[in-house]
Design an enzyme around this catalytic site. Structure first.
Site, PDB file in Angstrom:
ATOM      1  N   ASP A  62       0.854  -1.178   0.000  1.00 20.97           N
ATOM      2  CA  ASP A  62       0.000   0.000   0.000  1.00 20.97           C
ATOM      3  C   ASP A  62       0.898   1.238   0.000  1.00 20.97           C
ATOM      4  O   ASP A  62       1.679   1.438   0.948  1.00 20.97           O
ATOM      5  CB  ASP A  62      -0.870  -0.054   1.276  1.00 20.97           C
ATOM      6  CG  ASP A  62      -1.828   1.112   1.394  1.00 20.97           C
ATOM      7  OD1 ASP A  62      -1.634   2.138   0.712  1.00 20.97           O
ATOM      8  OD2 ASP A  62      -2.776   0.997   2.191  1.00 20.97           O
ATOM      9  N   SER A 142      -2.365  14.155 -13.774  1.00 15.11           N
ATOM     10  CA  SER A 142      -3.578  14.102 -14.610  1.00 15.11           C
ATOM     11  C   SER A 142      -3.805  15.469 -15.242  1.00 15.11           C
ATOM     12  O   SER A 142      -3.409  16.494 -14.679  1.00 15.11           O
ATOM     13  CB  SER A 142      -4.790  13.741 -13.749  1.00 15.11           C
ATOM     14  OG  SER A 142      -5.983  13.838 -14.509  1.00 15.11           O
ATOM     15  N   TYR A 155     -10.060  15.327  -5.979  1.00 17.44           N
ATOM     16  CA  TYR A 155      -9.152  14.558  -6.849  1.00 17.44           C
ATOM     17  C   TYR A 155      -8.278  15.535  -7.644  1.00 17.44           C
ATOM     18  O   TYR A 155      -7.051  15.387  -7.693  1.00 17.44           O
ATOM     19  CB  TYR A 155      -9.951  13.654  -7.794  1.00 17.44           C
ATOM     20  CG  TYR A 155      -9.077  12.968  -8.829  1.00 17.44           C
ATOM     21  CD1 TYR A 155      -8.287  11.875  -8.481  1.00 17.44           C
ATOM     22  CD2 TYR A 155      -9.020  13.436 -10.145  1.00 17.44           C
ATOM     23  CE1 TYR A 155      -7.463  11.261  -9.425  1.00 17.44           C
ATOM     24  CE2 TYR A 155      -8.206  12.821 -11.094  1.00 17.44           C
ATOM     25  CZ  TYR A 155      -7.439  11.731 -10.726  1.00 17.44           C
ATOM     26  OH  TYR A 155      -6.629  11.128 -11.660  1.00 17.44           O
ATOM     27  N   LYS A 159      -4.089  16.060  -7.594  1.00 18.97           N
ATOM     28  CA  LYS A 159      -3.187  15.967  -8.752  1.00 18.97           C
ATOM     29  C   LYS A 159      -2.424  17.273  -8.950  1.00 18.97           C
ATOM     30  O   LYS A 159      -1.261  17.275  -9.359  1.00 18.97           O
ATOM     31  CB  LYS A 159      -3.979  15.573 -10.009  1.00 18.97           C
ATOM     32  CG  LYS A 159      -4.537  14.142  -9.946  1.00 18.97           C
ATOM     33  CD  LYS A 159      -3.426  13.106  -9.792  1.00 18.97           C
ATOM     34  CE  LYS A 159      -3.934  11.680  -9.887  1.00 18.97           C
ATOM     35  NZ  LYS A 159      -2.858  10.684  -9.806  1.00 18.97           N
TER      36      LYS A 159
HETATM   37  N1  LIG Z   1      -8.095   6.498 -15.977  1.00 14.98           N
HETATM   38  C1  LIG Z   1      -8.064   7.782 -16.143  1.00 14.98           C
HETATM   39  O1  LIG Z   1      -8.937   8.340 -16.798  1.00 14.98           O
HETATM   40  C2  LIG Z   1      -6.942   8.603 -15.561  1.00 14.98           C
HETATM   41  C3  LIG Z   1      -6.717   9.888 -16.074  1.00 14.98           C
HETATM   42  C4  LIG Z   1      -5.661  10.635 -15.536  1.00 14.98           C
HETATM   43  C5  LIG Z   1      -4.869  10.117 -14.550  1.00 14.98           C
HETATM   44  N2  LIG Z   1      -5.120   8.857 -14.064  1.00 14.98           N
HETATM   45  C6  LIG Z   1      -4.231   8.340 -13.035  1.00 14.98           C
HETATM   46  O2  LIG Z   1      -3.616   7.158 -13.512  1.00 14.98           O
HETATM   47  C7  LIG Z   1      -3.169   6.390 -12.408  1.00 14.98           C
HETATM   48  C8  LIG Z   1      -3.514   4.929 -12.622  1.00 14.98           C
HETATM   49  O3  LIG Z   1      -4.911   4.760 -12.540  1.00 14.98           O
HETATM   50  P1  LIG Z   1      -5.756   3.903 -13.591  1.00 14.98           P
HETATM   51  O4  LIG Z   1      -6.642   4.859 -14.282  1.00 14.98           O
HETATM   52  O5  LIG Z   1      -4.868   3.023 -14.368  1.00 14.98           O
HETATM   53  O6  LIG Z   1      -6.716   3.098 -12.583  1.00 14.98           O
HETATM   54  P2  LIG Z   1      -6.757   1.556 -12.170  1.00 14.98           P
HETATM   55  O7  LIG Z   1      -7.748   1.513 -11.065  1.00 14.98           O
HETATM   56  O8  LIG Z   1      -6.977   0.702 -13.355  1.00 14.98           O
HETATM   57  O9  LIG Z   1      -5.302   1.300 -11.598  1.00 14.98           O
HETATM   58  C9  LIG Z   1      -4.873   1.786 -10.354  1.00 14.98           C
HETATM   59  C10 LIG Z   1      -4.172   0.679  -9.625  1.00 14.98           C
HETATM   60  O10 LIG Z   1      -3.625   1.240  -8.415  1.00 14.98           O
HETATM   61  C11 LIG Z   1      -3.830   0.315  -7.388  1.00 14.98           C
HETATM   62  N3  LIG Z   1      -3.849   1.021  -6.106  1.00 14.98           N
HETATM   63  C12 LIG Z   1      -4.841   1.790  -5.612  1.00 14.98           C
HETATM   64  N4  LIG Z   1      -4.508   2.243  -4.405  1.00 14.98           N
HETATM   65  C13 LIG Z   1      -3.285   1.745  -4.135  1.00 14.98           C
HETATM   66  C14 LIG Z   1      -2.412   1.836  -3.026  1.00 14.98           C
HETATM   67  N5  LIG Z   1      -2.770   2.534  -1.937  1.00 14.98           N
HETATM   68  N6  LIG Z   1      -1.211   1.198  -3.070  1.00 14.98           N
HETATM   69  C15 LIG Z   1      -0.865   0.481  -4.159  1.00 14.98           C
HETATM   70  N7  LIG Z   1      -1.661   0.345  -5.227  1.00 14.98           N
HETATM   71  C16 LIG Z   1      -2.850   0.970  -5.218  1.00 14.98           C
HETATM   72  C17 LIG Z   1      -5.161  -0.350  -7.700  1.00 14.98           C
HETATM   73  O11 LIG Z   1      -5.266  -1.618  -7.032  1.00 14.98           O
HETATM   74  C18 LIG Z   1      -5.101  -0.463  -9.216  1.00 14.98           C
HETATM   75  O12 LIG Z   1      -4.551  -1.706  -9.629  1.00 14.98           O
HETATM   76  C19 LIG Z   1      -3.804   7.026 -11.166  1.00 14.98           C
HETATM   77  O13 LIG Z   1      -2.835   7.804 -10.499  1.00 14.98           O
HETATM   78  C20 LIG Z   1      -4.897   7.894 -11.747  1.00 14.98           C
HETATM   79  O14 LIG Z   1      -5.208   8.977 -10.900  1.00 14.98           O
HETATM   80  C21 LIG Z   1      -6.129   8.093 -14.572  1.00 14.98           C
END
Ligand SMILES: NC(=O)c1ccc[n+]([C@@H]2O[C@H](COP(=O)([O-])OP(=O)(O)OC[C@H]3O[C@@H](n4cnc5c(N)ncnc54)[C@H](O)[C@@H]3O)[C@@H](O)[C@H]2O)c1
Length: 252
Positions: A62, A142, A155, A159
């Site tokens: 975590d 983001s 959120y 970011k």
């Molecule tokens: N999907 C989008 O539209 C988007 C856009 C901009 C930025 N992001 C950013 O991209 C990053 C990845 O997210 P994603 O969209 O791939 O989502 P996702 O949910 O598919 O992947 C996130 C992963 O992080 C893991 N996770 C969550 N909390 C955790 C913790 N405390 N310790 C370790 N692992 C943890 C989850 O288990 C998951 O596997 C994030 O930082 C998110 O804010 C996503």
């Protein structure tokens, strides 16, 4: 093989963007430490990398917990000797909703994962990077941190904090040969998509988001991984304190 000889830690690499980053880094020759809160997901990604001929270990943990960062650091060094790249990708959000409906627990969780996770990564790996003449942080922020939409106030704020902290880290740690950059994806198809939309994930609802993206689609894990590959590679040796928007023009 743009990352041959390097070892990279990728947090939250059990799905979504992190999985794309981990697999791309492995294809480019890096040893990859696949971290995720979800142990089974981390193990699946590490196994798939190994089956494809790459080198990876899974380390569940975590990112909000100091002890888990120490475990991640120690596991990486035990298997691979040293670490050159840390990708702070693990992230979370509260559901898209009016600001007064976001609970204190949701606020605390978002800041713990998105901001405090970065804090612990710095404390865990800066001493190692300093001792080895440098290193690279790639932080997945983001477009929300620079071109915020309504409904995601805290959120977006988390970011924004990541982006400013990353720029400050770049300024402070540059003399140690440590580079710190952000990648700012626009909305993509991952485990968080429905939370970001705040409405049912239907083609009609997606279209409302796509309409504000000049290139006319969501981001993909490969789009994000390609930017992360550049920033981790020696091609970016003089690049620090920047954000690369991977957003099809959304922030224009
Ligand atoms: N999907 C989008 O539209 C988007 C856009 C901009 C930025 N992001 C950013 O991209 C990053 C990845 O997210 P994603 O969209 O791939 O989502 P996702 O949910 O598919 O992947 C996130 C992963 O992080 C893991 N996770 C969550 N909390 C955790 C913790 N405390 N310790 C370790 N692992 C943890 C989850 O288990 C998951 O596997 C994030 O930082 C998110 O804010 C996503």
């Amino acid at each position: 093989m743009r990352l041959k000889g390097k070892t990279a830690v990728v947090t939250g690499a059990g799905s979504g963007f992190g999985e794309g980053i981990a697999k791309t880094y492995a294809r480019e020759g890096a040893n990859v430490v696949v971290n995720d809160l979800n142990a089974a997901a981390a193990q699946r990604v590490a196994s798939e990398i190994a089956i494809a001929g790459g080198k990876a270990i899974a380390v569940a943990g975590d990112v909000t917990r100091e002890a888990d960062w120490h475990a991640l650091h120690d596991a990486a060094l035990e298997d691979f000797g040293s670490v050159q790249v840390v990708v702070n990708n693990a992230g979370t959000t509260h559901r898209n909703k009016p600001v007064l409906e976001v609970t204190e627990a949701e606020f605390d969780r978002v800041y713990a994962v998105n901001v405090k996770g970065l804090y612990w990564s710095v404390r865990a790996f800066v001493p190692h990077f300093r001792a080895h003449g440098g290193g690279v942080f790639v932080n997945i922020a983001s477009t929300a941190g620079v071109r915020p939409r309504p409904g995601l106030v805290w959120y977006n704020g988390s970011k924004g904090a990541m982006i400013v902290a990353s720029k400050t880290l770049a300024a402070e740690l540059g003399p140690d040969g440590i580079r710190v950059n952000c990648v700012n994806p626009v909305i993509g198809n991952t485990g968080l998509t429905a939370e970001f939309m705040g409405v049912a994930d239907t083609p009609e609802n997606r279209q409302r988001f796509v309409a504000s993206i000049p290139l006319g689609r969501f981001s993909t894990p490969q789009d994000v991984a390609n930017a992360c590959l550049y920033l981790a590679s020696d091609e970016a040796a003089f690049i620090t304190g920047t954000c690369i928007e991977v957003d099809g023009g959304r922030c224009v």
